[in-house]
Design an enzyme around this catalytic site. Structure first.
Site, PDB file in Angstrom:
ATOM      1  N   HIS A 104       0.845  -1.203   0.000  1.00 50.57           N
ATOM      2  CA  HIS A 104       0.000   0.000   0.000  1.00 50.57           C
ATOM      3  C   HIS A 104       0.875   1.245   0.000  1.00 50.57           C
ATOM      4  O   HIS A 104       1.195   1.807   1.048  1.00 50.57           O
ATOM      5  CB  HIS A 104      -0.914  -0.025   1.233  1.00 50.57           C
ATOM      6  N   HIS A 154       1.335   5.125  -2.128  1.00 51.89           N
ATOM      7  CA  HIS A 154       0.763   6.095  -3.060  1.00 51.89           C
ATOM      8  C   HIS A 154       1.817   7.147  -3.414  1.00 51.89           C
ATOM      9  O   HIS A 154       2.667   7.482  -2.586  1.00 51.89           O
ATOM     10  CB  HIS A 154      -0.440   6.816  -2.439  1.00 51.89           C
ATOM     11  N   SER A 174      -6.146  10.497  -2.329  1.00 52.22           N
ATOM     12  CA  SER A 174      -6.976  11.688  -2.167  1.00 52.22           C
ATOM     13  C   SER A 174      -7.034  12.521  -3.440  1.00 52.22           C
ATOM     14  O   SER A 174      -7.947  13.333  -3.619  1.00 52.22           O
ATOM     15  CB  SER A 174      -6.462  12.547  -1.009  1.00 52.22           C
ATOM     16  N   HIS A 232     -10.486   1.367  -2.065  1.00 49.79           N
ATOM     17  CA  HIS A 232      -9.942   2.613  -1.515  1.00 49.79           C
ATOM     18  C   HIS A 232     -10.731   3.809  -2.028  1.00 49.79           C
ATOM     19  O   HIS A 232     -10.739   4.087  -3.226  1.00 49.79           O
ATOM     20  CB  HIS A 232      -8.471   2.763  -1.901  1.00 49.79           C
ATOM     21  N   TYR A 282     -12.235   7.280   4.950  1.00 52.20           N
ATOM     22  CA  TYR A 282     -11.467   6.089   4.591  1.00 52.20           C
ATOM     23  C   TYR A 282     -11.884   4.895   5.447  1.00 52.20           C
ATOM     24  O   TYR A 282     -12.119   3.788   4.938  1.00 52.20           O
ATOM     25  CB  TYR A 282      -9.971   6.336   4.788  1.00 52.20           C
ATOM     26  N   HIS A 284      -6.036  -0.106   5.655  1.00 47.73           N
ATOM     27  CA  HIS A 284      -6.139   0.536   6.973  1.00 47.73           C
ATOM     28  C   HIS A 284      -6.589  -0.466   8.029  1.00 47.73           C
ATOM     29  O   HIS A 284      -7.372  -0.139   8.927  1.00 47.73           O
ATOM     30  CB  HIS A 284      -7.093   1.731   6.914  1.00 47.73           C
ATOM     31  N   GLU A 308       1.534   2.606   3.846  1.00 47.25           N
ATOM     32  CA  GLU A 308       0.986   3.843   3.271  1.00 47.25           C
ATOM     33  C   GLU A 308       1.836   5.040   3.719  1.00 47.25           C
ATOM     34  O   GLU A 308       1.318   6.090   4.073  1.00 47.25           O
ATOM     35  CB  GLU A 308      -0.483   4.025   3.666  1.00 47.25           C
ATOM     36  N   ARG A 357       1.719  11.401   9.106  1.00 42.41           N
ATOM     37  CA  ARG A 357       3.132  11.545   8.772  1.00 42.41           C
ATOM     38  C   ARG A 357       4.010  11.919   9.960  1.00 42.41           C
ATOM     39  O   ARG A 357       5.229  11.999   9.819  1.00 42.41           O
ATOM     40  CB  ARG A 357       3.301  12.617   7.687  1.00 42.41           C
TER      41      ARG A 357
END
Length: 342
Positions: free
Chosen positions: A6, A8, A73, A178, A194, A223, A284, A290
């Protein structure tokens, strides 16, 4: 190997976002609409965006390969119409393919689809086919709510989705379920939309007999499955009341969960409740969360630490979570690795 299923492209060069802003502006004023060819991103810009971000953290944290798809997103399927989404998806998928070509040992692509509210999902098939055949994509991201938080699409069990499922079975690729940005003020995008979607997708499958029609169809619910592991008894009980088979038979040959859960107790719960064969390692990273956890001093999304530390897994089971399950759930990934002698 440590395979992260996962990832992105959240750090794409700024030119991508600038182009998207122009595309959106062009919906009101067609004179502002840009051509796809006007987007210029060099290989060096891609290298810099990856080497100083995802690749740097992968090396620090000890992961080897990431299944890499466009920023979730940014998919924003609720914006514009099918042509808007089609052009945008093609651009984003090509960028992820370029990442995989520049860093073939560390990234392999998965595709977003050009979904649009109220549009037949079958319109996504040409982009899906292109990404598998030309880009070597090993999976897709499937948005169960292209409306962006208003949930006006049929459930995943509806036959309107079947053309996509037929292609998934034909190409032996799984779909990560997703959603994208929420445009509903009631649902924060990453904090509720999500996780709501993860739980909703699972329940849509539970109340249906989808996997009787598609016994080899595979869904990855990210998730950590949203609320699913925490309320496993509720879902077992609901299946029982609905006269469905045991969840191990009804869903767990087809549904899998990732480890994008950002604290140790969450991973402990996931690995205690969900069978090991259904858990795939993921982080992710550089995504929704973050920051650094003040309780541990480590990044919240450094999920490898939690998997390594949990007492619920043996060494063999940890191998399955880190590598074995990913190779089984993503057969095209396994084939690509075998061609490299891995």
């Amino acid at each position: 190997m440590i395979i992260d299923v996962h990832g992105h492209y959240t750090t794409a060069p700024a030119a991508l976002g600038t182009w998207r802003d122009l595309q959106i502006a062009g919906l009101k004023d067609p004179s502002k609409a840009p051509d796809a060819s006007s987007l210029k991103i060099s290989d060096d810009e891609i290298r810099e965006s990856i080497e100083s971000n995802q690749l740097k953290l992968m090396k620090q944290r000890g992961s080897d390969l990431t299944i890499f798809s466009p920023r979730a997103s940014f998919m924003a399927h609720h914006i514009g119409n099918f042509n808007t989404s089609s052009t945008w998806a093609a651009i984003c998928n090509e960028l992820c393919y370029r990442v995989s070509q520049l860093f073939p040992d560390h990234f392999i692509p998965a595709a977003m689809l050009p979904q649009s509210p109220g549009v037949d999902p079958a319109t996504c098939i040409p982009e899906l086919e292109k990404c598998v055949k030309e880009y070597g994509n090993v999976g897709i991201n499937l948005n169960p709510d292209p409306s962006g938080g208003h949930w006006n699409s049929p459930p995943l069990s509806d036959r309107s989705w079947y053309p996509i499922y037929e292609k998934m079975v034909e190409y032996d690729i799984p779909a990560m379920i997703h959603v994208s940005t929420s445009c509903n003020a009631c649902f924060h995008t990453t904090g509720s939309h999500y996780l709501n979607a993860d739980t909703t997708a699972f329940m849509q499958c539970l109340t249906s007999d989808l996997f009787k029609d598609f016994p080899s169809l595979k869904f990855l619910i990210p998730h950590g499955g949203g609320a699913v592991p925490y309320h496993w008894g509720r879902f077992r009980g609901l299946a029982q009341e609905l006269k469905k088979p045991l969840l191990s038979e009804h869903l767990l040959n087809n549904i899998f969960f990732d480890t994008c859960v950002y604290h140790q107790p969450g991973i402990d719960l996931l690995t205690k409740v969900i069978p090991v064969k259904n858990i795939l390692f993921a982080s992710e990273m550089i995504g929704a969360v973050r920051g650094i956890d003040p309780e541990t001093g480590h990044y919240y999304d450094d999920t490898k630490r939690y998997v390594a530390a949990t007492e619920n897994l043996t060494d063999e089971e940890r191998y399955q979570v880190y590598e074995g399950n990913a190779r089984r759930v993503f057969p095209r990934l396994d084939a690509a690795l075998k061609t490299r002698g891995l």
